[in-house]
Each structure stands twice: as C-alpha cells, then as structure tokens.
Design an enzyme around this catalytic site. Structure first.
Site, PDB file in Angstrom:
ATOM      1  N   ASP A   1      62.915  41.828  -1.233  1.00 20.62           N
ATOM      2  CA  ASP A   1      63.229  43.156  -1.747  1.00 20.62           C
ATOM      3  C   ASP A   1      63.382  44.070  -0.531  1.00 20.62           C
ATOM      4  OD1 ASP A   1      63.232  45.744  -2.743  1.00 20.62           O
ATOM      5  OD2 ASP A   1      61.581  45.433  -4.145  1.00 20.62           O
ATOM      6  N   HIS A   2      64.612  44.500  -0.268  1.00 18.77           N
ATOM      7  CA  HIS A   2      64.882  45.239   0.970  1.00 18.77           C
ATOM      8  C   HIS A   2      64.142  46.574   1.024  1.00 18.77           C
ATOM      9  CE1 HIS A   2      66.914  46.585   4.540  1.00 18.77           C
ATOM     10  NE2 HIS A   2      67.685  45.516   4.573  1.00 18.77           N
ATOM     11  N   ARG A   3      63.695  47.089  -0.113  1.00 20.44           N
ATOM     12  CA  ARG A   3      62.921  48.327  -0.103  1.00 20.44           C
ATOM     13  C   ARG A   3      61.553  48.112   0.541  1.00 20.44           C
ATOM     14  NH1 ARG A   3      63.028  49.401  -6.428  1.00 20.44           N
ATOM     15  NH2 ARG A   3      62.296  47.237  -6.238  1.00 20.44           N
TER      16      ARG A   3
END
Length: 427
Positions: free
Chosen positions: A399-401
């Site tokens: 999850d790039h967040r």
C-alpha cells in the site's frame, strides 16, 4: 423485556445461520452460559449471555438460514437488567462495513472511522458505539444531550437517528463523496446481456463468505494504491535445514513446512524494517508493535486468514504447531473472531500448487501482503559460473500510502538473507 439480536461476529458478516439453540422457553440463563451456535461467513461460533434472565420467546427457529445481523432472535424477561449476548455489543460496530445491502451500495469507498469518544461537560467519557458516534458526527448531533438505551446506558444507533441536530458540524458522508467524485460503480452485465442463453450453465448462489470476499477485494483493489515488488530467493540451504529440523522434531510429531520458515522470516524482517509493519488510517500511520502474521488458508467457499500472533517471538516448532492447528480449525470453521481478525501482515503461498509467481490483493488495513511461489530448479550464475539452484519467487504487494518502494525494497533485503541462510532463525 430485552431482545437478543443476531450478532455480527466478524466485520464481514451480513447474515448467518442460527445452527443450534442451547436453551428453550422457560430456561433461566446466567452470565457466560452458551445460548446458541451461529454459523457465519467464516466460522461456527457460540453465543454467550451476559446477564441472567428467563427466556420468554425463541423468535428464530433452529436451522434458520439468512438471518440478518441485528434481527431479534430471542426475547428475555427483563429482570434485573438482561443484556444481549457478548457479541451483540459489537454488532453495530462490525455492521458499519456490512450493515445492510442498501448501505453497502452507497459507495465503494471505505466507511470513515468513528470520531473519538466524546466527554461530558464534567470531563467524564460518554459511552457510545462507534457507529453511533459516526452518525452523530455526520448529522451534527450532540451526544451529550442523548440518553443511551443500550446495555448499561450505552448510546447506540437508534438513540442517535431520531435525536435533534446540535451544533456539531456534519461530516461529509461517503455517499456524497462518491457522488462528487464523478466515479460511479460499474454495473455488471447479466449473462443474457452478454449473449449466453439460459439453460447453458448451472448457477451456484453466492453464500455469505463469497459475498464478503468479493466486496472486500473490490474495495481493496479500488481504494488502495498498490504496487508489487519481486525478488528471487535461493532455498537449497533452507530445504537442508528443514530436513534436519524435522528429523529432530519427528519424535514430537511436529513437521515444519517451508511456509513456517517464510512466516518466521517475514516476522523477523518486519522487526528489522518496522516501517513495513504498518497500516494506513485517516488519523495517521499505525506502527504495529508486534508482527502478527496472517496466513491465507483456502476453505470450502472462500478464503480465511488465521493469525500467528507475535510471530517474531516464536520458534519454528511453535509456529508449525500453531499454523497446523489454525489451518485445521479454519477448514472446520471453528476459529474464534480474534484468531482471524487483526493481523498486521499477510502471507499467501500457492507454491504447493506449482504457481511460479503471483501478486495478491492487499488485506486491508494491512500495509503489505507477501505472495510465495513454488521452489524450482533454475539456472543461476555463481562466481561467474553457470550453476543450478532451487529458486523461489516472492512478491511483496504494498500500500503506497504506508510502504513506499524504498521501504518495501528494504524489507525484502532483510527477508532474503533470512530465507537463504535460515540458521539465524533457529537461534
């Protein structure tokens, strides 16, 4: 009189089967007594009473299917205050994600978290369910002016829905957010619309688990900005160490699998790179203290992810014992909710099926999921010479967040030597 409601025993539960009653009309129950068994989309679980009271009426017969969450299933005589079963207090909280079909179709975006628990003017905490707090925030309702009708005076959904609006600023609903985003969910075409005639196929109805898995996966793939990272690891030393370990553990009846090594290595790598052991929340990034590793287990009708908790603190023999027990009870649908909810990182292994490599969908709210392929003989170059090694492809979906490319790469850099030289994991 007090109604006992169909509890939501997991976040994905919309309805269940009332498999068995352990009480009958006229029985007096005490706190902790098992009163019923309910089959959910994940498991079969017992429902306990919280207080004592007399059973006045059984509203849902034994064996009834498709009983919606929060439907009254029995009625107790209100003597001394009789509460619903323990899980019922969580019914509203869990149903915020799966409350009703009508609510589920409002938006594909995840439901916003409940505001923090409010306090009265005297500084005392106001007891309200997360769903009640969320509705209050959306409708501008002041919880301090409401008298709760839930167990022990707790403010619940029904108390807030009819309350007058206060001075609080209403929060934007997920439905409004979806409407203003300009993105509408795509409507699936029927088979007839696609030119497939009736009678040319058999239709298998979707059960609760398939519906829940489908909804969660669609939400994850739409709402999580994800990306994969691939790495190859050599496992010849691991296979040799595994053979020695299993020979030592044979008298105890314990057999360590490759997946047990993967779980242990992942847990240790998460302690080396704690930024990968995290979850995204609207309030901030949750950095987990322990590596609670969820392992994907295929069961009839779907998938479930039981958890090896604090895996970084456990030896391979203990992980092997726990994973075998959890997988067995998962297939029997006998897991407790706390045994498959709350993991911080997931491992999905399809190597036993001969799958070389694959990318998994993130198990929200976790920040990563690791996909493990089959170990196979491949040509490799060592010291400038062509050789053959047993190689396994591992994919980390992030999850790039929460986990950016550099963090994911550092995690895999920590994972690779643990797998390739597993003696360090035996210490």
């Amino acid at each position: 009189m007090t109604d006992i409601l169909m509890p939501a025993l997991s976040p994905t539960m919309e309805e269940g089967v009332l498999a068995k009653w352990h009480v009958k009309v006229g029985d007096v129950v005490s706190a902790g007594d098992v009163i019923a068994e309910i089959e959910t989309d994940k498991a079969t679980m017992e429902v306990e009473a919280v207080d004592e009271g007399e059973v006045l009426e059984i509203l849902v017969p034994e064996g009834a299917e498709g009983v919606k969450v929060n439907t009254p299933i029995a009625r107790l005589k209100d003597e001394g205050g009789v509460a619903a079963p323990k899980p019922a207090a969580k019914a509203e909280e869990a149903s915020k994600a799966v409350a009703t079909p009508a609510e589920a179709t409002k938006a594909a975006a995840p439901v916003a978290p409940a505001p923090a628990a409010p306090k009265s003017d005297s500084g005392e905490r106001i007891f309200a369910s997360p769903l009640a707090r969320r509705i209050a925030a959306q409708n501008g309702v002041d919880l301090k002016s409401i008298k709760g009708t839930g167990p022990h005076g707790r403010i619940v959904k029904r108390d807030v829905e009819g309350a007058p609006k206060g001075a609080a600023q209403p929060a934007a609903s997920t439905a409004t957010a979806a409407a203003t985003s300009g993105i509408a969910p795509r409507q699936a075409q029927s088979l007839a619309q696609m030119g497939i005639p009736d009678g040319s196929y058999d239709l298998i109805p979707l059960d609760g688990m398939k519906k829940a898995v489908a909804r969660r996966m669609v939400d994850s793939i739409q709402n999580v900005p994800h990306f994969p990272l691939f790495i190859d690891v050599e496992i010849d030393q691991l296979m040799a160490v595994r053979a020695k370990v299993n020979k030592m553990l044979e008298p105890q009846g314990i057999k360590v699998s490759v997946n047990d090594f993967v779980i242990k290595a992942a847990a240790l790598a998460l302690k080396i790179v704690p930024e990968a052991n995290a979850s995204y929340t609207p309030e901030g990034i949750a950095m987990h203290h322990n590596a609670d590793v969820s392992m994907a287990v295929a069961i009839d009708g779907g998938l479930i992810t039981p958890i090896i908790k604090k895996a970084e603190t456990k030896g391979l023999a203990q992980i092997a014992t726990e994973s075998k027990d959890l997988a067995k009870r998962a297939r029997e649908r006998k897991l407790k909710p706390e045994e498959f909810q709350g993991g911080t990182f997931s491992v999905s292994n399809l190597g036993m099926f001969g799958i070389k490599s694959f990318s998994s969908i993130i198990n929200e709210p976790q920040g990563c999921i690791m996909s493990v392929g089959a170990g196979e003989q491949r040509p490799v170059v060592k010291d400038g010479q062509l050789a053959v090694a047993t190689v396994m492809t591992v994919t980390l979906t992030c999850d790039h967040r929460v986990v950016d490319g550099a963090t994911g790469a550092r995690f895999l850099q920590a994972f690779k030597p643990l797998i390739e030289d597993p003696v360090a994991m035996l210490a």
